[in-house]
Motif scaffolding. Structure first.
Motif, short mmCIF file in Angstrom:
data_model
loop_
_atom_site.label_atom_id
_atom_site.label_comp_id
_atom_site.label_asym_id
_atom_site.label_seq_id
_atom_site.Cartn_x
_atom_site.Cartn_y
_atom_site.Cartn_z
N PHE A 1 0.88 -1.42 0.03
CA PHE A 1 -0.06 0.00 0.00
C PHE A 1 0.94 1.51 -0.02
O PHE A 1 0.28 2.40 -0.61
N THR A 2 2.02 1.13 0.58
CA THR A 2 3.08 2.19 0.34
C THR A 2 3.45 2.42 -0.96
O THR A 2 3.46 3.67 -1.44
N ALA A 3 3.93 1.47 -1.49
CA ALA A 3 4.03 1.58 -2.99
C ALA A 3 3.18 1.98 -4.01
O ALA A 3 3.54 2.96 -4.75
N ARG A 4 1.90 1.82 -3.87
CA ARG A 4 1.01 2.29 -4.41
C ARG A 4 0.63 3.70 -4.16
O ARG A 4 0.36 4.69 -4.81
N ALA A 5 0.83 4.26 -2.96
CA ALA A 5 0.80 5.90 -2.26
C ALA A 5 2.11 6.31 -3.13
O ALA A 5 1.70 7.36 -3.95
N LEU A 6 3.21 5.78 -3.30
CA LEU A 6 4.28 6.71 -3.85
C LEU A 6 4.06 6.56 -5.50
O LEU A 6 4.12 7.67 -6.27
N ARG A 7 3.18 5.51 -5.94
CA ARG A 7 3.00 5.33 -7.43
C ARG A 7 1.96 6.30 -7.74
O ARG A 7 2.05 6.97 -8.89
N ASP A 8 1.05 6.68 -6.96
CA ASP A 8 -0.27 7.67 -7.21
C ASP A 8 0.20 9.17 -6.91
O ASP A 8 -0.65 9.88 -7.25
N THR A 9 1.24 9.33 -6.20
CA THR A 9 1.70 10.73 -5.78
C THR A 9 2.48 11.43 -6.95
O THR A 9 3.65 11.08 -7.40
N PRO A 10 2.03 12.62 -7.60
CA PRO A 10 2.71 13.32 -8.39
C PRO A 10 4.11 13.57 -7.94
O PRO A 10 4.40 14.14 -6.93
N ALA A 11 5.12 13.45 -8.87
CA ALA A 11 6.66 13.78 -8.22
C ALA A 11 7.55 13.87 -9.55
O ALA A 11 7.19 12.98 -10.53
N ASP A 12 8.59 14.62 -9.36
CA ASP A 12 9.60 14.65 -10.30
C ASP A 12 10.88 13.77 -10.26
O ASP A 12 11.54 13.61 -10.98
N LEU A 13 10.85 13.73 -8.65
CA LEU A 13 12.02 12.87 -8.35
C LEU A 13 11.70 11.95 -7.07
O LEU A 13 10.81 12.24 -6.28
N ILE A 14 12.31 10.79 -7.07
CA ILE A 14 11.77 9.78 -6.05
C ILE A 14 12.97 9.10 -5.44
O ILE A 14 14.08 8.75 -6.11
N SER A 15 13.01 9.22 -4.02
CA SER A 15 14.14 8.26 -3.45
C SER A 15 13.54 7.47 -2.33
O SER A 15 12.51 7.68 -1.85
N LEU A 16 14.15 6.30 -2.24
CA LEU A 16 13.56 5.14 -1.35
C LEU A 16 14.93 4.67 -0.36
O LEU A 16 15.90 4.44 -1.05
N LYS A 17 14.72 4.85 1.11
CA LYS A 17 15.82 4.54 1.79
C LYS A 17 15.10 3.05 2.58
O LYS A 17 14.18 3.10 3.24
N ILE A 18 16.00 2.20 2.25
CA ILE A 18 15.29 0.73 2.43
C ILE A 18 16.40 -0.05 3.58
O ILE A 18 17.44 0.13 3.00
#
Length: 396
Positions: A220-237
Motif C-alpha cells: 500500500f505504501t508502494a501504491r501511495a508512491l505510485r499515485d503521488t505526482p513527483a519529479d524525483l523519487i528516493s527510497l531508503k530501504i
C-alpha cells in the motif's frame, strides 16, 4: 491598529497544505495524513497509524500581508511510562523561505505508552494556540512547518489580514520514503530533519513519506508512491526490515522488485534513487529483531540492542550488510532496462568516521548534528553537480 475583533479566521483546507497526501475532517478541525485513506484501511498496525499521522514535512503555506498569525491546534503528545517528559512538538515559521520563528502548542491529548508491556492509553485534552507576531509588513509567503513527531489536528488559522493560497513555486517535487531516520527521529525541528534540510539545499518541494518503524516494503505504501505526482523519487530501504526481523532474503528480493515495479507503474521514467541503510553498528552483521534496553529510561536514556545471532545470516536472516549487497545487485540488474534508477550506499551519508564523531545516542537514530550532516551530504550526492537529481542531469 487591529483589534482581535478585526481578525480573520481562515478555514484550513487542502489548498493551504503541502506535504500531505490526505486531509481528514475531524470533530475539531482537520488532520493531515501522509498516507491516503485506502492505504490506512489496509493495515491496523498502531505504529504505522501513529507515524503516518505525524506530519513530518507537512506545512501550512499561504500568502498574506498579516503581521500576526495564530494557529489553534490539537496535538497528541506522547508520554512514556518511567521516562522523563518529552519536549513539546516544534513548529517552524518561514517567511519568504527564510527562518523567522519557532514555537510550540501547549495542551492537547496525551498518549501514554508503556514500552515494557506494549499497552497505551489516550486521554483527551484541550487545543492550544501558537502565535507568531512582528512579521514583516507587506505581502509575503508564510510557511508553518508542523511538528515532525507530534500528531497535529489543525483547528483554526487567524490573521490580521486576509490569507490566500501561495502560488505554485514552480520547483520540482521530491518524493521520499524511508524509516524513522527519514521521518526525523531526534531531529531538532521539522525544518532540520535531514530530508527537509536536503530539500532546502536542493531547491525542491518535499513530500516526506518517512514512516517511523514502517519502511517495510508494504504494497500500500508502494501504491501511495505510485499515485503521488513527483519529479524525483528516493527510497531508503533496510533498517526497519532488520529491526522487525520481518522477512528473510528469499522474501526480501522479490519484495523489493515488487515495490519498484509498482512505483514504476505511475512513474516509468522518473529519476529514482534507492539508498541503502546508514551505518548502524549493532546491525551491520547481526540480524534483528531490535529490542529496547530500559535500564537508562528513568534518566531519559533509551538504547536498542540487536537480538539476533550473526550465524543466522547463513539461513537468510537480514543484516544491513546483506541488504546493501542485495540492493546494489537489484538496482544494477534493473538498470539494464531502466536508465533512470540509481543506487547509493547509505554509509556515504553516515559511515564509520561519522559514528566515531557523532555516535547514534540510542544505537539506531542520529542526533540533530548528524541529521544536518546527512542532509548536507544527501543534497550534494543527489542535487549537486553530477548528482542523479541535479538540474543538469541528462534527460531520460
Amino acid at each position: 491598529m487591529h483589534t482581535k475583533d478585526d481578525w480573520i479566521t481562515t478555514p484550513v483546507t487542502a489548498d493551504l497544505l503541502r506535504g500531505a497526501l490526505d486531509v481528514e475532517r475531524t470533530e475539531h478541525g482537520v488532520l493531515p495524513h501522509r498516507l491516503p485513506a485506502r492505504a490506512r484501511a489496509q493495515c491496523s498496525d498502531g505504529q504505522l497509524a501513529m507515524a503516518e499521522a505525524q506530519p513530518s514535512g507537512v506545512r501550512l503555506v499561504f500568502r498574506t500581508r498579516a503581521t500576526v498569525v495564530e494557529l489553534d491546534a490539537l496535538p497528541t503528545k506522547r508520554v512514556y511510562v518511567g521516562a522523563p517528559p518529552r519536549p513539546d512538538g516544534v513548529y517552524d515559521l518561514l517567511v519568504d523561505g527564510r527562518p523567522a520563528g519557532r514555537g510550540s502548542v501547549p495542551g492537547g491529548n496525551t498518549l501514554t505508552i508503556d514500552m515494557t508491556t506494549g499497552s497505551f492509553e489516550t486521554r483527551p485534552g484541550p487545543p492550544g494556540t501558537l502565535r507568531f507576531d512582528g512579521l514583516p509588513v507587506g505581502t509575503k509567503d508564510v510557511e508553518i512547518w508542523l511538528p515532525h513527531n507530534e500528531t497535529t489536528e489543525l483547528v483554526a488559522l487567524r490573521t490580521d489580514a486576509p490569507v490566500e493560497p501561495a502560488p505554485d513555486p514552480g520547483r520540482r517535487v521530491w518524493l521520499h520514503h524511508g524509516s524513522s531516520i527519514s521521518h526525523g527521529s531526534d531531529a531538532e525541528s521539522p525544518t532540520t530533519t535531514w530530508p527537509a534540510l536536503a530539500a532546502s539545499l536542493g531547491g525542491v518541494e518535499l513530500i516526506n513519506l518517512g514512516l517511523g518503524g514502517s519502511a517495510l516494503l508494504d504494497p500500500f505504501t508502494a501504491r501511495a508512491l505510485r499515485d503521488t505526482p513527483a519529479d524525483l523519487i528516493s527510497l531508503k530501504i533496510g533498517i526497519n526490515l532488520v529491526n522487525a526481523d520481518l522477512m528473510r532474503m528469499r522474501a526480501f528480493t522479490p519484495a523489493v522488485h515488487g515495490f519498484l515495479d509498482t512505483i514504476r507503474e505511475g512513474h516509468p521514467a522518473t529519476p529514482l534513487l534507492v539508498v541503502s541503510p546508514i551505518l548502524c553498528p549493532i546491525h551491520e552483521d547481526t540480524p534483528g529483531p531490535s529490542a529496547p534496553d530500559f535500564s537508562g529510561l528513568g534518566e531519559g536514556r533509551l538504547r536498542f540492542r540487536a537480538m539476533g545471532d550473526p550465524a543466522e545470516r547463513a539461513s537468510g536472516k537480514l543484516t544491513l550488510n546483506a541488504i546493501r549487497e542485495e540492493l546494489a545487485r537489484i538496482v544494477a540488474q534493473r538498470a539494464a532496462d531502466d536508465p533512470n534508477i540509481h543506487y547509493a550506499d547509505g554509509r556515504d551519508l553516515y559511515g564509520a568516521a561519522d559514528f566515531a564523531e557523532l555516535p547514534l545516542p540510542d544505537q539506531l537514530h542520529p542526533d540533530a548534528a548528524a541529521h544536518r550532516r546527512i542532509g548536507e551530504r544527501f543534497a550534494e550526492l543527489a542535487f549537486g553537480a553530477g548528482g542523479v537529481f541535479a538540474d543538469s542531469a541528462p534527460p531520460a
